[in-house]
Write a protein that holds these residues in place. Structure first.
Motif, PDB file in Angstrom:
ATOM      1  N   GLY A  43       0.823  -1.190   0.000  1.00 53.62           N
ATOM      2  CA  GLY A  43       0.000   0.000   0.000  1.00 53.62           C
ATOM      3  C   GLY A  43       0.864   1.249   0.000  1.00 53.62           C
ATOM      4  O   GLY A  43       2.036   1.210   0.358  1.00 53.62           O
ATOM      5  N   PRO A  44       0.300   2.388  -0.429  1.00 56.07           N
ATOM      6  CA  PRO A  44       1.058   3.638  -0.390  1.00 56.07           C
ATOM      7  C   PRO A  44       1.437   4.000   1.037  1.00 56.07           C
ATOM      8  O   PRO A  44       0.702   3.696   1.985  1.00 56.07           O
ATOM      9  N   THR A  45       2.578   4.649   1.200  1.00 54.37           N
ATOM     10  CA  THR A  45       2.997   5.127   2.512  1.00 54.37           C
ATOM     11  C   THR A  45       3.273   6.623   2.430  1.00 54.37           C
ATOM     12  O   THR A  45       3.798   7.127   1.430  1.00 54.37           O
ATOM     13  N   TYR A  88       5.094   7.436  -7.138  1.00 49.86           N
ATOM     14  CA  TYR A  88       4.858   8.549  -6.235  1.00 49.86           C
ATOM     15  C   TYR A  88       3.513   9.198  -6.568  1.00 49.86           C
ATOM     16  O   TYR A  88       3.261   9.593  -7.703  1.00 49.86           O
ATOM     17  N   PHE A  89       2.658   9.280  -5.561  1.00 49.27           N
ATOM     18  CA  PHE A  89       1.351   9.902  -5.720  1.00 49.27           C
ATOM     19  C   PHE A  89       1.348  11.265  -5.038  1.00 49.27           C
ATOM     20  O   PHE A  89       1.736  11.389  -3.870  1.00 49.27           O
TER      21      PHE A  89
ATOM     22  N   VAL B  88      -7.322  -2.982  -8.173  1.00 43.21           N
ATOM     23  CA  VAL B  88      -6.673  -3.195  -6.881  1.00 43.21           C
ATOM     24  C   VAL B  88      -7.351  -2.258  -5.889  1.00 43.21           C
ATOM     25  O   VAL B  88      -7.443  -1.044  -6.132  1.00 43.21           O
ATOM     26  N   TYR B  89      -7.832  -2.813  -4.805  1.00 43.08           N
ATOM     27  CA  TYR B  89      -8.578  -2.046  -3.803  1.00 43.08           C
ATOM     28  C   TYR B  89      -7.705  -1.807  -2.571  1.00 43.08           C
ATOM     29  O   TYR B  89      -7.090  -2.736  -2.045  1.00 43.08           O
ATOM     30  N   PHE B  90      -7.685  -0.557  -2.144  1.00 44.88           N
ATOM     31  CA  PHE B  90      -6.932  -0.196  -0.950  1.00 44.88           C
ATOM     32  C   PHE B  90      -7.859   0.395   0.093  1.00 44.88           C
ATOM     33  O   PHE B  90      -8.680   1.260  -0.197  1.00 44.88           O
ATOM     34  N   CYS B  91      -7.669  -0.080   1.303  1.00 45.14           N
ATOM     35  CA  CYS B  91      -8.348   0.504   2.449  1.00 45.14           C
ATOM     36  C   CYS B  91      -7.338   1.399   3.164  1.00 45.14           C
ATOM     37  O   CYS B  91      -6.137   1.146   3.127  1.00 45.14           O
ATOM     38  N   ALA B  92      -7.836   2.452   3.790  1.00 51.07           N
ATOM     39  CA  ALA B  92      -6.970   3.335   4.551  1.00 51.07           C
ATOM     40  C   ALA B  92      -7.721   3.878   5.753  1.00 51.07           C
ATOM     41  O   ALA B  92      -8.958   3.950   5.753  1.00 51.07           O
ATOM     42  N   SER B  93      -6.971   4.231   6.779  1.00 46.56           N
ATOM     43  CA  SER B  93      -7.524   5.001   7.881  1.00 46.56           C
ATOM     44  C   SER B  93      -6.659   6.234   8.033  1.00 46.56           C
ATOM     45  O   SER B  93      -5.508   6.248   7.583  1.00 46.56           O
ATOM     46  N   ALA B  99      -3.006   9.533   5.809  1.00 48.92           N
ATOM     47  CA  ALA B  99      -3.630   8.230   5.648  1.00 48.92           C
ATOM     48  C   ALA B  99      -2.621   7.103   5.768  1.00 48.92           C
ATOM     49  O   ALA B  99      -1.475   7.222   5.337  1.00 48.92           O
ATOM     50  N   PHE B 100      -3.083   6.002   6.336  1.00 51.44           N
ATOM     51  CA  PHE B 100      -2.298   4.785   6.460  1.00 51.44           C
ATOM     52  C   PHE B 100      -3.037   3.713   5.677  1.00 51.44           C
ATOM     53  O   PHE B 100      -4.216   3.462   5.929  1.00 51.44           O
ATOM     54  N   PHE B 101      -2.334   3.085   4.747  1.00 53.30           N
ATOM     55  CA  PHE B 101      -2.971   2.166   3.828  1.00 53.30           C
ATOM     56  C   PHE B 101      -2.701   0.705   4.165  1.00 53.30           C
ATOM     57  O   PHE B 101      -1.653   0.366   4.714  1.00 53.30           O
TER      58      PHE B 101
END
Lengths: 114, 110
Positions: A43-45, A88-89, B88-93, B99-101
């Motif tokens: 996932g993105p960080t 990079y987003f 591709v599905y990403f969840c985040a809080s 945001a943390f993914f």
């Protein structure tokens, strides 16, 4: 109509040189900007952010510059390292009006060549 | 130190089937999100929640439903999957806009 644009889908840079990733936005209500980094299968960080009250924010090798009049921001990575190779987003938020929504750009894939 | 956990990581569905993607976070965040990532499109917000029991539509909500019965969980449902939902599905809080993914769920609808 994309509110956050990253017009370069990809970028290649030699190790040790500067990487410059660009981002443009159209919504003048955006007042907070973020950069996220994404490796394959992860996932993105979060990488770095900047508020609209500033024009520069620096964190180690990473610096983000904001030009509000041009609705443009850029991420500078100096010196670039092979481990920086990632997507990079650029992201933006209108915190005063919509604290909870973050709009992402399409991403730029950076390759740092050893 | 789990952060945001998504299950499953991969899934193949036939057109018309239904499924639920589960997202769990252990950071006590109020805000949770579901995004989809497609080539050249970035991360597009499907639905989000600003707290337990609340949900709201994002940019691309059609064909999806969500529920936030517990603060730590945010479920994304596909009632009748379509090939256009291959993504591709990403969840985040998030806390204070940061945001943390999760690691993502790769869904293919055939």
């Amino acid at each position: 109509d994309q509110q956050v644009k990253q017009n370069s889908p990809s970028l290649s840079v030699q190790e040790g040189r500067i990487s410059i990733l660009n981002c443009d936005y159209t919504n003048s209500m955006f007042d907070y900007f973020l950069w996220y980094k994404k490796y394959p299968a992860e996932g993105p960080t979060f990488l770095i952010s900047i508020s609209s009250i500033k024009d520069k924010n620096e964190d180690g090798r990473f610096t983000v510059f904001l030009n509000k009049s041009a609705k443009h921001l850029s991420l500078h990575i100096v010196p670039s390292q092979p481990g920086d190779s990632a997507v990079y987003f650029c992201a933006a938020s209108a915190r005063k009006t919509s604290y909870d929504k973050v709009i992402f750009g399409p991403g730029t894939s950076l390759s740092v060549i050893p | 130190n789990a952060g945001v956990t998504q299950t499953p990581k991969f899934r193949v569905l036939k057109t018309g089937q239904s499924m639920t993607l589960l997202c769990a976070q252990d950071m006590n965040h109020e805000y949770m999100y579901w995004y989809r990532q497609d080539p050249g499109m970035g991360l597009r917000l499907i639905h989000y929640s600003v707290g337990e029991g609340t949900t709201a539509k994002g940019e691309v909500p059609d064909g999806y439903n969500v529920s936030r019965l517990k603060k730590q969980n945010f479920l994304l449902g596909l009632e009748s999957a379509a090939p256009s939902q291959t993504s591709v599905y990403f969840c985040a809080s998030s806390f204070l806009t940061r945001a943390f993914f999760g690691q993502g769920t790769r869904l293919t609808v055939v």
